[in-house]
Scaffold this motif. Structure first.
Motif, PDB file in Angstrom:
ATOM      1  N   SER A  83       9.801  -7.529  -5.035  1.00  0.00           N
ATOM      2  CA  SER A  83      10.075  -8.866  -4.509  1.00  0.00           C
ATOM      3  C   SER A  83      10.832  -9.659  -5.570  1.00  0.00           C
ATOM      4  O   SER A  83      10.289  -9.976  -6.623  1.00  0.00           O
ATOM      5  CB  SER A  83       8.766  -9.574  -4.151  1.00  0.00           C
ATOM      6  N   LYS A 100       3.125 -14.235  -4.835  1.00  0.00           N
ATOM      7  CA  LYS A 100       3.124 -13.468  -3.596  1.00  0.00           C
ATOM      8  C   LYS A 100       2.300 -12.193  -3.743  1.00  0.00           C
ATOM      9  O   LYS A 100       1.678 -11.729  -2.782  1.00  0.00           O
ATOM     10  CB  LYS A 100       4.563 -13.131  -3.200  1.00  0.00           C
ATOM     11  N   SER A 153      -0.933 -14.157  -0.007  1.00  0.00           N
ATOM     12  CA  SER A 153       0.032 -13.800   1.027  1.00  0.00           C
ATOM     13  C   SER A 153       1.141 -14.843   1.095  1.00  0.00           C
ATOM     14  O   SER A 153       0.939 -16.016   0.771  1.00  0.00           O
ATOM     15  CB  SER A 153      -0.660 -13.704   2.390  1.00  0.00           C
ATOM     16  N   ARG A 179       2.312 -15.986   3.736  1.00  0.00           N
ATOM     17  CA  ARG A 179       1.932 -16.932   4.784  1.00  0.00           C
ATOM     18  C   ARG A 179       1.122 -18.094   4.224  1.00  0.00           C
ATOM     19  O   ARG A 179       1.372 -19.261   4.545  1.00  0.00           O
ATOM     20  CB  ARG A 179       1.124 -16.214   5.868  1.00  0.00           C
ATOM     21  N   ALA A 200      11.447 -11.762   4.628  1.00  0.00           N
ATOM     22  CA  ALA A 200      10.778 -11.148   5.780  1.00  0.00           C
ATOM     23  C   ALA A 200      11.772 -10.824   6.885  1.00  0.00           C
ATOM     24  O   ALA A 200      11.705  -9.756   7.503  1.00  0.00           O
ATOM     25  CB  ALA A 200       9.684 -12.090   6.308  1.00  0.00           C
ATOM     26  N   GLU A 256      13.681  -6.841   8.541  1.00  0.00           N
ATOM     27  CA  GLU A 256      13.755  -6.436   9.941  1.00  0.00           C
ATOM     28  C   GLU A 256      15.168  -6.017  10.357  1.00  0.00           C
ATOM     29  O   GLU A 256      15.380  -5.629  11.492  1.00  0.00           O
ATOM     30  CB  GLU A 256      13.284  -7.591  10.844  1.00  0.00           C
ATOM     31  N   SER A 309       3.258 -13.866  11.723  1.00  0.00           N
ATOM     32  CA  SER A 309       2.673 -12.587  11.316  1.00  0.00           C
ATOM     33  C   SER A 309       3.579 -11.772  10.380  1.00  0.00           C
ATOM     34  O   SER A 309       3.106 -10.906   9.639  1.00  0.00           O
ATOM     35  CB  SER A 309       2.321 -11.750  12.538  1.00  0.00           C
ATOM     36  N   LEU A 310       4.895 -12.028  10.431  1.00  0.00           N
ATOM     37  CA  LEU A 310       5.822 -11.266   9.587  1.00  0.00           C
ATOM     38  C   LEU A 310       5.817 -11.739   8.124  1.00  0.00           C
ATOM     39  O   LEU A 310       6.337 -11.045   7.260  1.00  0.00           O
ATOM     40  CB  LEU A 310       7.258 -11.371  10.144  1.00  0.00           C
ATOM     41  N   LEU A 311       5.221 -12.896   7.893  1.00  0.00           N
ATOM     42  CA  LEU A 311       5.060 -13.363   6.521  1.00  0.00           C
ATOM     43  C   LEU A 311       3.848 -12.661   5.929  1.00  0.00           C
ATOM     44  O   LEU A 311       2.719 -12.901   6.333  1.00  0.00           O
ATOM     45  CB  LEU A 311       4.862 -14.890   6.478  1.00  0.00           C
ATOM     46  N   LYS A 312       4.066 -11.799   4.938  1.00  0.00           N
ATOM     47  CA  LYS A 312       2.967 -10.996   4.393  1.00  0.00           C
ATOM     48  C   LYS A 312       2.903 -11.160   2.888  1.00  0.00           C
ATOM     49  O   LYS A 312       3.865 -11.514   2.244  1.00  0.00           O
ATOM     50  CB  LYS A 312       3.163  -9.525   4.765  1.00  0.00           C
TER      51      LYS A 312
END
Length: 398
Positions: free
Chosen positions: A153, A284, A288, A290, A337, A341, A395-398
């Motif tokens: 990251s 991070k 999370s 999020r 994030a 994808e 939910s895609l924020l992890k």
């Protein structure tokens, strides 16, 4: 004599070897810094624009409603830029797109500084939105590619470099305003050195010049779980853009500060955003994304409400600083994030973000005209409360 000659040759060989190692070290170090440098140059260019908005407004005697229309041109340009950036990325690749767009950005700043009327300023700011978004999407594409390749990251630190550049641009704007140097002369002074540094950084960037396939649509909206990321990008762009464009105007109108003091709203916002982003990747790993985005949004709301209710400009700066911390990690983590994808997902979230930058200026300007700058900044604070709720569902924020 023979032994002395051998010794001299050995010493010369050692010196050449050391010089070669040093040169190799500097070369590899510069290559590692090339992408952060481009983020910083982009940030400095945009900070130089935002930091001189109060001076540009005063120079052309622009009202709140007129300024809102000027600023909306930047958001409109960003929104219209997607087919342009897609074409450039598919034909030139991300590195060359970033380079040419950054050079164009410096030219557009000169046009903004030289604009003799509101209408020409609007055209210049429209072009600013187009080229700035091309820079943004190409740099983000390069950064997400590095994250995928390394598995690390790094987005938060790269955005920290952008903050550092924005901070430098805003601070320089404050100095130039204090010295009564016109925006055009300011932009002329920085254009040449930034252009040269940009060329060196771009040439050292370790990225293959290959086409990046992004579907060429004028509008590309996110669906499903990506919609939450898009909503965060939309509101985050509204908030960041409003603070950058209107923070200085708020201090000048509400507290009657000088042109030199007004850009400090953006400066404090950028300083604390920089500090938070330097720690973002490590945070991070412990928490999370999020949680960091959600609780950060609550902090941003508190800071902006504090600025609105502050009795003096110095305390209001503390509120903008808190907002900088709170919003710092939103875009690094949302873009990271979305990038994971795929290109289309990133383009969809970017489109929503551009839409937010389009909506922010007229809404804040209309509120400022009708209810005053306190109500306008308070509205921006309320957006952070909505972001906190949305982050809890992303939910895609992890």
């Amino acid at each position: 004599m023979r032994h002395r000659g051998i010794a001299d040759k050995q010493q010369y060989s050692s010196m050449m070897h050391s010089s070669s190692l040093l040169s190799s070290f500097h070369s590899s170090s510069f290559k590692r810094l090339s992408l952060p440098a481009m983020f910083a140059l982009f940030g400095m260019s945009m900070g130089s624009w935002a930091g001189r908005i109060p001076a540009l407004r005063e120079g052309l005697q622009i009202s709140h409603s007129e300024l809102s229309m000027v600023l909306v041109c930047g958001g409109l340009g960003a929104l219209l830029s997607q087919p342009i950036s897609s074409r450039l990325m598919s034909s030139l690749g991300a590195r060359k797109t970033a380079y040419y767009a950054c050079q164009a950005l410096l030219g557009v700043l000169l046009c903004i500084g030289a604009a003799p009327s509101v209408s020409l300023l609007m055209v210049s700011v429209l072009m600013l939105g187009i080229v700035a978004s091309c820079v943004n999407i190409s740099l983000q594409s390069i950064a997400t590619g590095f994250e995928k390749a390394t598995g690390k990251s790094e987005m938060s630190k790269l955005h920290a470099w952008g903050c550092a550049g924005g901070l430098g641009g805003a601070a320089l704007g404050s100095v130039m305003a204090t010295l009564h140097i016109a925006p055009l002369m300011h932009y002329l002074l920085i254009a040449m050195p930034l252009s040269l540094i940009l060329k060196l950084a771009s040439e050292s960037l370790q990225v293959k010049d290959e086409a990046v396939a992004i579907e060429r649509k004028a509008f590309c909206l996110p669906r499903g779980p990506l919609a939450w990321l898009g909503a965060l990008g939309f509101l985050g762009a509204m908030s960041e853009g409003s603070i950058a464009d209107w923070g200085g105007v708020f201090l000048k109108d509400h507290f009657a500060v000088s042109d030199g003091f007004a850009p400090l709203a953006l400066t404090m916002f950028s300083v604390m955003m920089l500090v938070a982003r330097l720690m973002g990747d490590e945070l991070k790993a412990k928490f999370s994304a999020r949680a960091l985005v959600g609780y950060g949004a609550l902090l941003s709301a508190g800071g902006l409400f504090f600025a609105v209710l502050s009795p003096n400009a110095l305390l209001a700066l503390a509120g903008f600083a808190a907002a900088g911390i709170g919003l710092a990690l939103l875009f690094p983590f949302v873009y990271s994030a979305a990038g994971k994808e795929g290109p289309m997902a990133f383009a969809a979230v970017a489109t929503m973000s551009y839409s937010g930058s389009l909506m922010g200026p007229p809404v804040v300007g209309t509120l400022a005209e009708a209810f005053g700058m306190q109500a306008a900044i308070g509205f921006v604070g309320s957006l952070s409360l909505v972001m906190a709720v949305i982050a809890s569902r992303a939910s895609l924020l992890k």
